[in-house]
Design an enzyme around this catalytic site. Structure first.
Site, PDB file in Angstrom:
ATOM      1  N   SER A  24       0.737  -1.479  -0.279  1.00 35.59           N
ATOM      2  CA  SER A  24       0.154   0.142   0.135  1.00 35.59           C
ATOM      3  C   SER A  24       0.569   1.487  -0.036  1.00 35.59           C
ATOM      4  CB  SER A  24      -0.644   0.283   1.317  1.00 35.59           C
ATOM      5  OG  SER A  24      -1.893  -0.949   1.020  1.00 35.59           O
TER       6      SER A  24
HETATM    7  N1  SAH Z   1       0.106  -5.319   3.774  1.00 37.72           N
HETATM    8  C1  SAH Z   1       0.229  -5.272   2.475  1.00 37.72           C
HETATM    9  C2  SAH Z   1      -0.888  -5.457   1.285  1.00 37.72           C
HETATM   10  C3  SAH Z   1      -0.409  -5.940   0.869  1.00 37.72           C
HETATM   11  S1  SAH Z   1      -2.379  -6.619  -0.075  1.00 37.72           S
HETATM   12  C4  SAH Z   1       1.875  -4.663   1.989  1.00 37.72           C
HETATM   13  O1  SAH Z   1       1.826  -3.869   2.802  1.00 37.72           O
HETATM   14  O2  SAH Z   1       2.775  -4.768   1.314  1.00 37.72           O
HETATM   15  C5  SAH Z   1      -2.704  -7.687   0.519  1.00 37.72           C
HETATM   16  C6  SAH Z   1      -2.940  -9.013   0.678  1.00 37.72           C
HETATM   17  O3  SAH Z   1      -3.742  -9.990   1.344  1.00 37.72           O
HETATM   18  C7  SAH Z   1      -2.075  -9.676   0.030  1.00 37.72           C
HETATM   19  O4  SAH Z   1      -0.699 -10.176  -0.147  1.00 37.72           O
HETATM   20  C8  SAH Z   1      -3.008 -10.716  -0.475  1.00 37.72           C
HETATM   21  O5  SAH Z   1      -2.194 -11.786  -0.752  1.00 37.72           O
HETATM   22  C9  SAH Z   1      -2.958 -11.060   0.776  1.00 37.72           C
HETATM   23  N2  SAH Z   1      -4.477 -11.921   0.358  1.00 37.72           N
HETATM   24  C10 SAH Z   1      -6.058 -11.599   0.004  1.00 37.72           C
HETATM   25  N3  SAH Z   1      -6.970 -12.569   0.686  1.00 37.72           N
HETATM   26  C11 SAH Z   1      -6.709 -13.211   1.640  1.00 37.72           C
HETATM   27  C12 SAH Z   1      -7.191 -14.122   3.160  1.00 37.72           C
HETATM   28  N4  SAH Z   1      -8.533 -14.075   2.912  1.00 37.72           N
HETATM   29  N5  SAH Z   1      -6.572 -13.875   4.492  1.00 37.72           N
HETATM   30  C13 SAH Z   1      -4.997 -14.293   4.284  1.00 37.72           C
HETATM   31  N6  SAH Z   1      -4.378 -12.818   3.226  1.00 37.72           N
HETATM   32  C14 SAH Z   1      -4.827 -12.043   2.513  1.00 37.72           C
END
Ligand code: SAH
Length: 219
Positions: free
Chosen positions: A73
């Site tokens: 993000s």
């Molecule tokens: N906070 C992260 C944002 C990553 S984007 C950062 O700073 O890099 C969102 C993330 O959520 C992705 O890595 C994706 O794989 C994960 N995600 C999506 N659905 C999910 C679920 N049901 N449970 C756990 N993680 C999930």
């Protein structure tokens, strides 16, 4: 090489100048005031959480792609969500969506313990490697659907979700303790960021804060 130029070089490699400028211009000047969040963002080397080809972009005012088609993000959004959680050094937080691990590091600095869940094991492993190298020992990593694991019996002081479910998952509010806080994006073509607060009597108050753009929650 003199000692002076060597230390200057290390300083530049660590990107402290860029990081402090990011916190000042993108975060503090836009109204984020939580001292622990600001200190964590001044400290954590965001450039170590992105692919080598994107290091020069790491402190820009934007989200960036990471592996598995996911994103890290925008710094300001990380700061805003972190501040909304009202972090306390004595409390435990659940993070759904470990991704790069950058938000996880902010949580590890500002809470006592972090439980983080990631859907893709590849992402969980690379986040774990960076966070271990940086010395964090208060994070427990899990792979799976964050809405169902880990142990449903556990309740948390704070919950942060960084991928958007289509509908509001009521099951997650049940996992907040009294006085707990949760931030979560919800929606498909239009997504909004919600803040859920529980009071001392377990009553929840849910506020729609503003429109956001996150990757969809999987599973
Ligand atoms: N906070 C992260 C944002 C990553 S984007 C950062 O700073 O890099 C969102 C993330 O959520 C992705 O890595 C994706 O794989 C994960 N995600 C999506 N659905 C999910 C679920 N049901 N449970 C756990 N993680 C999930």
């Amino acid at each position: 090489m003199s000692l002076f130029s060597k230390s200057k070089m290390n300083h530049r490699d660590n990107r402290g100048v860029e990081r402090r400028a990011m916190v000042r211009e993108q975060i503090a000047q836009r109204g984020i005031a939580d001292k622990a969040v600001l200190a964590a963002m001044r400290k954590i080397p965001r450039h170590q959480f992105v692919a080598p080809a994107l290091i020069e972009e790491a402190y820009r005012d934007s989200p960036l792609p990471i592996e598995c088609g996911q994103t890290i993000s925008q710094p300001y959004l990380v700061a805003t969500m972190s501040e909304l959680l009202r972090p306390q050094k004595s409390q435990t937080v659940l993070e759904v969506g470990t991704g790069s691990g950058y938000q996880t590091a902010i949580l590890a600095e500002t809470f006592d313990k972090v439980v983080t869940v990631e859907y893709f094991s590849e992402l969980s492993q690379s986040a774990q490697a960076v966070l271990q190298k940086l010395g964090y020992d208060n994070i427990s990593f899990h792979v799976g659907d964050g809405l169902v694991v880990p142990d449903d019996q556990l309740r948390y002081d704070a919950i942060i979700v960084t991928a958007a479910p289509a509908q509001f998952p009521e099951s997650l509010s049940d996992r907040l303790k009294e006085n707990g806080r949760m931030v979560i994006p919800v929606g498909t073509t239009r997504q909004d960021l919600y803040l859920v607060k529980k009071d001392h009597a377990n009553q929840t108050d849910t506020k729609n804060l503003f429109e956001v753009r996150f990757v969809p929650l999987l599973g």
